[in-house]
Design a protein around this motif. Structure first.
Motif, PDB file in Angstrom:
ATOM      1  N   VAL A   1     -22.975 -15.491 -12.479  1.00 39.74           N
ATOM      2  CA  VAL A   1     -24.306 -14.906 -12.575  1.00 39.74           C
ATOM      3  C   VAL A   1     -24.974 -14.971 -11.210  1.00 39.74           C
ATOM      4  CG1 VAL A   1     -26.563 -15.139 -13.699  1.00 39.74           C
ATOM      5  CG2 VAL A   1     -24.463 -15.499 -15.010  1.00 39.74           C
ATOM      6  N   GLY A   2     -25.717 -13.954 -10.873  1.00 41.64           N
ATOM      7  CA  GLY A   2     -26.445 -13.919  -9.605  1.00 41.64           C
ATOM      8  C   GLY A   2     -27.919 -14.178  -9.808  1.00 41.64           C
ATOM      9  N   ASN A   3     -28.271 -15.406 -10.167  1.00 34.84           N
ATOM     10  CA  ASN A   3     -29.671 -15.738 -10.434  1.00 34.84           C
ATOM     11  C   ASN A   3     -29.900 -17.195 -10.041  1.00 34.84           C
ATOM     12  OD1 ASN A   3     -32.091 -16.579 -11.628  1.00 34.84           O
ATOM     13  ND2 ASN A   3     -31.839 -15.267 -13.410  1.00 34.84           N
ATOM     14  N   ASP A   4     -30.565 -17.416  -8.895  1.00 29.43           N
ATOM     15  CA  ASP A   4     -30.814 -18.780  -8.422  1.00 29.43           C
ATOM     16  C   ASP A   4     -31.517 -19.635  -9.470  1.00 29.43           C
ATOM     17  OD1 ASP A   4     -29.925 -18.170  -5.740  1.00 29.43           O
ATOM     18  OD2 ASP A   4     -31.817 -17.124  -5.477  1.00 29.43           O
ATOM     19  N   GLY A   5     -32.498 -19.048 -10.122  1.00 24.33           N
ATOM     20  CA  GLY A   5     -33.316 -19.799 -11.064  1.00 24.33           C
ATOM     21  C   GLY A   5     -32.586 -20.242 -12.309  1.00 24.33           C
ATOM     22  N   ALA A   6     -31.475 -19.586 -12.630  1.00 26.58           N
ATOM     23  CA  ALA A   6     -30.737 -19.918 -13.846  1.00 26.58           C
ATOM     24  C   ALA A   6     -29.425 -20.642 -13.562  1.00 26.58           C
ATOM     25  CB  ALA A   6     -30.461 -18.641 -14.637  1.00 26.58           C
ATOM     26  N   ALA A   7     -29.184 -21.051 -12.326  1.00 20.23           N
ATOM     27  CA  ALA A   7     -27.878 -21.602 -11.953  1.00 20.23           C
ATOM     28  C   ALA A   7     -27.463 -22.790 -12.820  1.00 20.23           C
ATOM     29  CB  ALA A   7     -27.869 -21.983 -10.475  1.00 20.23           C
ATOM     30  N   MET A   8     -28.372 -23.699 -13.113  1.00 18.38           N
ATOM     31  CA  MET A   8     -28.027 -24.857 -13.932  1.00 18.38           C
ATOM     32  C   MET A   8     -27.780 -24.442 -15.381  1.00 18.38           C
ATOM     33  SD  MET A   8     -29.728 -28.608 -13.838  1.00 18.38           S
ATOM     34  CE  MET A   8     -30.926 -28.748 -15.138  1.00 18.38           C
TER      35      MET A   8
ATOM     36  N   ALA B   1     -10.230 -10.096 -13.623  1.00 21.69           N
ATOM     37  CA  ALA B   1     -10.329 -11.558 -13.602  1.00 21.69           C
ATOM     38  C   ALA B   1     -11.655 -12.033 -14.173  1.00 21.69           C
ATOM     39  CB  ALA B   1     -10.160 -12.076 -12.182  1.00 21.69           C
ATOM     40  N   GLY B   2     -12.646 -11.147 -14.169  1.00 26.68           N
ATOM     41  CA  GLY B   2     -13.954 -11.518 -14.666  1.00 26.68           C
ATOM     42  C   GLY B   2     -15.008 -10.542 -14.204  1.00 26.68           C
ATOM     43  N   ILE B   3     -16.252 -11.013 -14.260  1.00 25.74           N
ATOM     44  CA  ILE B   3     -17.380 -10.167 -13.896  1.00 25.74           C
ATOM     45  C   ILE B   3     -18.472 -11.017 -13.252  1.00 25.74           C
ATOM     46  CG2 ILE B   3     -18.497 -10.374 -16.167  1.00 25.74           C
ATOM     47  CD1 ILE B   3     -19.286  -7.347 -15.828  1.00 25.74           C
ATOM     48  N   LYS B   4     -19.153 -10.443 -12.294  1.00 24.12           N
ATOM     49  CA  LYS B   4     -20.383 -11.030 -11.778  1.00 24.12           C
ATOM     50  C   LYS B   4     -21.517 -10.206 -12.365  1.00 24.12           C
ATOM     51  CE  LYS B   4     -23.412 -12.075  -8.030  1.00 24.12           C
ATOM     52  NZ  LYS B   4     -23.843 -11.757  -6.691  1.00 24.12           N
ATOM     53  N   ASP B   5     -22.433 -10.889 -13.014  1.00 24.46           N
ATOM     54  CA  ASP B   5     -23.549 -10.207 -13.665  1.00 24.46           C
ATOM     55  C   ASP B   5     -24.846 -10.537 -12.948  1.00 24.46           C
ATOM     56  OD1 ASP B   5     -25.108  -8.778 -15.445  1.00 24.46           O
ATOM     57  OD2 ASP B   5     -25.276 -10.463 -16.839  1.00 24.46           O
ATOM     58  N   SER B   6     -25.397  -9.548 -12.285  1.00 19.12           N
ATOM     59  CA  SER B   6     -26.680  -9.709 -11.591  1.00 19.12           C
ATOM     60  C   SER B   6     -27.786  -8.933 -12.287  1.00 19.12           C
ATOM     61  CB  SER B   6     -26.543  -9.257 -10.129  1.00 19.12           C
ATOM     62  OG  SER B   6     -25.719 -10.132  -9.424  1.00 19.12           O
ATOM     63  N   SER B   7     -27.645  -8.778 -13.596  1.00 17.00           N
ATOM     64  CA  SER B   7     -28.662  -8.038 -14.351  1.00 17.00           C
ATOM     65  C   SER B   7     -29.907  -8.867 -14.613  1.00 17.00           C
ATOM     66  CB  SER B   7     -28.080  -7.568 -15.686  1.00 17.00           C
ATOM     67  OG  SER B   7     -27.846  -8.684 -16.541  1.00 17.00           O
ATOM     68  N   GLY B   8     -29.777 -10.194 -14.553  1.00 16.91           N
ATOM     69  CA  GLY B   8     -30.901 -11.066 -14.877  1.00 16.91           C
ATOM     70  C   GLY B   8     -30.995 -11.403 -16.352  1.00 16.91           C
TER      71      GLY B   8
END
Length: 190
Positions: free
Chosen positions: A72-79, A46-53
């Motif tokens: 994506v798992g990055n608070d700083g890049a959410a927007m 269905a997709g991918i979660k990328d927490s590589s930064g």
């Protein structure tokens, strides 16, 4: 890695997401690998979660399989994630602040549809950054800090039975770190 994932996907009956988190797994799912797996198992991936930064890498996942969702798992890049056409963010830090991600998503979609919502999106992104800075500065292990914040929020809502202890090998927060975190939570009306 690819052959292992293919063997797992072959046995899956329900749609699933791959998870690229090289920092914690020691392995990387490349966009090319993801594309091959998605094409080989289109009803399962269905997709991918990328927490590589790596935001460019996340965009490459979308490019090789546009039908798949990319989170994506990055608070700083959410927007930026939403502005760049990715599907959203799923971050551990936001387990205790889900309304910031939900509000950010709604504001960015509103901006795309009507041109409004930019101020709301920026406010949500600032709240995410402030929370991330607060728990990072608290000198409390991330999972312990998150649990502390969740307990704080739940107790404010009248849910007082949520367990406060973390299982080993995690340890309770040091008094100074817990005090900094609690102060931030109070000052942020969080």
């Amino acid at each position: 890695v690819e052959s292992f994932l293919a063997a797992v996907l072959k046995e899956c009956e329900l749609p699933c997401f791959l998870y690229n988190f090289p920092k914690h797994t020691g392995n990387t799912i490349t966009p090319q690998m993801y594309g091959r797996l998605a094409r080989a198992f289109p009803k399962v991936v269905a997709g991918i979660k990328d927490s590589s930064g790596d935001l460019d890498g996340a965009k490459a996942f979308k490019a090789v399989f546009p039908a798949g969702q990319v989170y994506v798992g990055n608070d700083g890049a959410a927007m930026k994630v939403l502005q760049d056409g990715l599907d959203g963010s799923v971050t551990g830090a936001c387990n205790c602040l889900p309304e910031a991600l939900v509000g950010l998503d709604a504001a960015v979609r509103k901006h795309a549809a009507t041109g409004g919502g930019e101020a709301e999106a920026t406010a949500c992104q600032r709240r995410l950054l402030a929370w991330h800075a607060a728990f990072s500065a608290s000198e409390v292990q991330e999972i312990v800090a998150l649990k502390h914040a969740i307990v704080h929020r739940l107790s404010a809502e009248g849910f007082n039975d949520f367990p406060t202890a973390c299982r080993p090998p995690l340890t309770p927060p040091p008094d100074a770190g817990a005090a900094k975190l609690a102060e931030w939570l109070r000052s942020a009306e969080f």
